[in-house]
Structures are given as structure tokens and as C-alpha cells.
Scaffold this motif. Structure first.
Motif, short mmCIF file in Angstrom:
data_model
loop_
_atom_site.label_atom_id
_atom_site.label_comp_id
_atom_site.label_asym_id
_atom_site.label_seq_id
_atom_site.Cartn_x
_atom_site.Cartn_y
_atom_site.Cartn_z
N GLY A 8 -1.20 -1.55 1.08
CA GLY A 8 -1.33 -1.96 2.48
C GLY A 8 -0.10 -2.61 3.06
O GLY A 8 0.09 -2.61 4.28
N SER A 9 0.77 -3.14 2.19
CA SER A 9 1.96 -3.85 2.67
C SER A 9 3.03 -3.83 1.58
O SER A 9 2.70 -3.71 0.39
CB SER A 9 1.59 -5.31 2.98
OG SER A 9 2.76 -6.10 3.16
N GLU A 10 4.28 -4.01 2.00
CA GLU A 10 5.35 -4.08 0.99
C GLU A 10 5.18 -5.34 0.15
O GLU A 10 5.69 -5.41 -0.96
CB GLU A 10 6.75 -4.00 1.63
CG GLU A 10 7.22 -5.23 2.37
CD GLU A 10 6.65 -5.35 3.78
OE1 GLU A 10 5.72 -4.58 4.14
OE2 GLU A 10 7.11 -6.23 4.53
N THR A 11 4.42 -6.33 0.64
CA THR A 11 4.18 -7.54 -0.16
C THR A 11 3.25 -7.26 -1.35
O THR A 11 3.09 -8.10 -2.22
CB THR A 11 3.59 -8.69 0.70
OG1 THR A 11 2.38 -8.22 1.30
CG2 THR A 11 4.55 -9.14 1.79
N ASP A 12 2.64 -6.07 -1.37
CA ASP A 12 1.80 -5.68 -2.51
C ASP A 12 2.61 -5.02 -3.63
O ASP A 12 2.07 -4.75 -4.71
CB ASP A 12 0.72 -4.67 -2.06
CG ASP A 12 -0.20 -5.24 -0.98
OD1 ASP A 12 -0.47 -6.44 -1.01
OD2 ASP A 12 -0.63 -4.45 -0.11
N LEU A 13 3.88 -4.76 -3.35
CA LEU A 13 4.69 -3.93 -4.26
C LEU A 13 4.79 -4.51 -5.67
O LEU A 13 4.66 -3.79 -6.66
CB LEU A 13 6.09 -3.72 -3.66
CG LEU A 13 7.02 -2.80 -4.44
CD1 LEU A 13 6.44 -1.40 -4.56
CD2 LEU A 13 8.39 -2.74 -3.76
N HIS A 38 -5.15 -0.85 8.84
CA HIS A 38 -5.26 -1.55 10.13
C HIS A 38 -4.00 -1.43 10.98
O HIS A 38 -4.08 -1.30 12.20
CB HIS A 38 -5.55 -3.04 9.87
CG HIS A 38 -6.74 -3.26 9.02
ND1 HIS A 38 -6.67 -3.86 7.77
CD2 HIS A 38 -8.04 -2.92 9.19
CE1 HIS A 38 -7.88 -3.89 7.24
NE2 HIS A 38 -8.74 -3.33 8.07
N ARG A 39 -2.84 -1.48 10.31
CA ARG A 39 -1.58 -1.52 11.08
C ARG A 39 -1.00 -0.13 11.33
O ARG A 39 -0.29 0.06 12.31
CB ARG A 39 -0.55 -2.37 10.33
CG ARG A 39 -0.90 -3.85 10.26
CD ARG A 39 -0.03 -4.55 9.23
NE ARG A 39 -0.24 -5.99 9.19
CZ ARG A 39 0.10 -6.75 8.15
NH1 ARG A 39 0.68 -6.20 7.08
NH2 ARG A 39 -0.11 -8.04 8.17
N THR A 40 -1.27 0.81 10.42
CA THR A 40 -0.73 2.18 10.59
C THR A 40 -1.80 3.22 10.23
O THR A 40 -1.61 4.03 9.31
CB THR A 40 0.52 2.41 9.71
OG1 THR A 40 0.14 2.32 8.32
CG2 THR A 40 1.64 1.44 9.98
N SER A 87 -4.80 -10.00 -4.72
CA SER A 87 -5.26 -11.39 -4.63
C SER A 87 -4.34 -12.31 -3.84
O SER A 87 -4.30 -13.50 -4.11
CB SER A 87 -5.44 -11.94 -6.05
OG SER A 87 -4.18 -12.00 -6.68
N ASN A 88 -3.61 -11.76 -2.86
CA ASN A 88 -2.64 -12.59 -2.14
C ASN A 88 -3.23 -13.27 -0.91
O ASN A 88 -2.67 -13.22 0.17
CB ASN A 88 -1.44 -11.73 -1.73
CG ASN A 88 -1.91 -10.50 -0.97
OD1 ASN A 88 -3.10 -10.32 -0.78
ND2 ASN A 88 -0.98 -9.68 -0.54
N SER A 89 -4.38 -13.91 -1.07
CA SER A 89 -5.02 -14.54 0.10
C SER A 89 -5.61 -15.88 -0.32
O SER A 89 -5.76 -16.15 -1.51
CB SER A 89 -6.13 -13.64 0.62
OG SER A 89 -7.27 -13.76 -0.23
#
Ligand code: RP5
Length: 160
Positions: A8-13, A38-40, A87-89
Motif C-alpha cells: 500500500g505504501s513505500e513505507t511497507d517496503l 485508497h490513494r491509487t 503493523s505500522n499503526s
């Protein structure tokens, strides 16, 4: 391409790299990229269509927070979809676990555990699906299991 890996995001890489590494180690050609439900949303649809055209057999989706990526992909294809809750939340992945696993009947997402272990298992599960029609992948999976058992045995002997 045998497997499409979306996040979902580059932060998941950092976590999803474990998935790609495992696919690579099993010799499974995969493309990994970022696309967000959601974003794309249009990009998600394009990537799913492209994966189908290119003969992908499994799609793996890693996402955190309100993790709808795997479900949004599953809604658009009958390829098997594996979801990796991240789990980044502030809710430590319980939010993404429930968002990924709680699909309505008729549109399943095979959901693995939260985080890096799940990212690795998604790759192994994809390989197991592919191995039903690919004897070389089956051979590599059997060798992987053997190595894994041998490592545990070696550690156990060191301990006592
Ligand atoms: C999800 O939102 C992504 O998968 C990511 O885990 C989370 C946060 O995204 P960023 O704000 O870090 O881009 O869609």
C-alpha cells in the motif's frame, strides 16, 4: 511473472522485502510494486489486469491500517489473493489483520500473520500454490523444508 506483490505504501517496503527475497530464493519470478486501494485505486486495477495478462498465478498484497488492498484486489480477479497485514499503526496491526481477514463470503483473501513472518509465509504459500503445476518449484519447496528442519535440528543439538 508468476506472482505480483503489491504494497500500500513505500513505507511497507522494509517488511515486504522479506516476501520478495523468499520468492527469489524459491526461483519464482515476481514483480513487486506500490499501489494503494485508497490513494491509487485505478493503478491497483491496471496492475491486476496486467498480472492476469502476463500469466501471474497468485497476487500477494501487504498493507497496514485500514488494509483494504487485498480485498480490493480479490474483488477484481479470480486469481488467489494472499493478504499480509502490516503493523505500522497505533493499533499494532490488529486493525490491518481484521481489515484483511474479514472478507464477505464469496471473495476470499488467504490471510497470513502480521508483519515479516507473514510476508515470508505469503511467499511460501504462493510457492505451494504454484507447485501444484510446477515440479521444479515443488522440488525447491521440498529442499527448503529439509534445510529448515536441519537448521532446527542443529540448534537443538547445540542446546542439549
Ligand atoms: C496503508 O497505510 C499502507 O499500506 C501503509 O501501511 C499505511 C500507511 O501509509 P503511509 O502513510 O506510510 O504512506 O495504506
Amino acid at each position: 511473472m508468476k506472482v505480483l506483490v503489491l504494497m500500500g505504501s513505500e513505507t511497507d517496503l522494509q517488511v515486504m522485502e522479506a516476501c520478495k527475497e523468499t520468492l527469489d530464493s524459491l526461483g519464482i519470478p515476481a514483480r513487486m510494486t506500490v499501489a494503494s486501494a485508497h490513494r491509487t485505486p485505478e493503478r491497483v486495477t491496471e496492475l491486476v489486469r496486467e498480472a492476469e495478462r502476463k500469466g501471474a498465478q497468485v497476487i500477494i498484497c501487504g498493507a497496514g491500517m485500514a488494509a483494504h488492498l487485498a480485498g480490493a484486489v480479490a474483488a477484481q480477479t479470480i486469481l488467489p489473493v494472499i493478504g499480509v497485514p502490516l503493523s505500522n499503526s497505533p493499533l499494532s496491526g490488529i486493525d490491518s489483520l481484521l481489515s484483511t481477514v474479514q472478507m464477505p463470503p464469496g471473495v476470499p483473501v488467504a490471510t497470513v500473520s502480521i508483519g515479516k513472518a507473514g510476508a515470508r509465509n505469503a511467499a511460501v504459500l504462493a510457492a505451494q500454490i504454484i507447485s501444484r503445476s510446477d515440479r521444479e518449484v515443488l522440488r525447491r519447496l521440498r529442499a527448503f523444508r529439509k534445510r529448515q528442519s536441519a537448521e532446527v535440528q542443529k540448534r537443538a543439538e547445540r542446546i542439549g
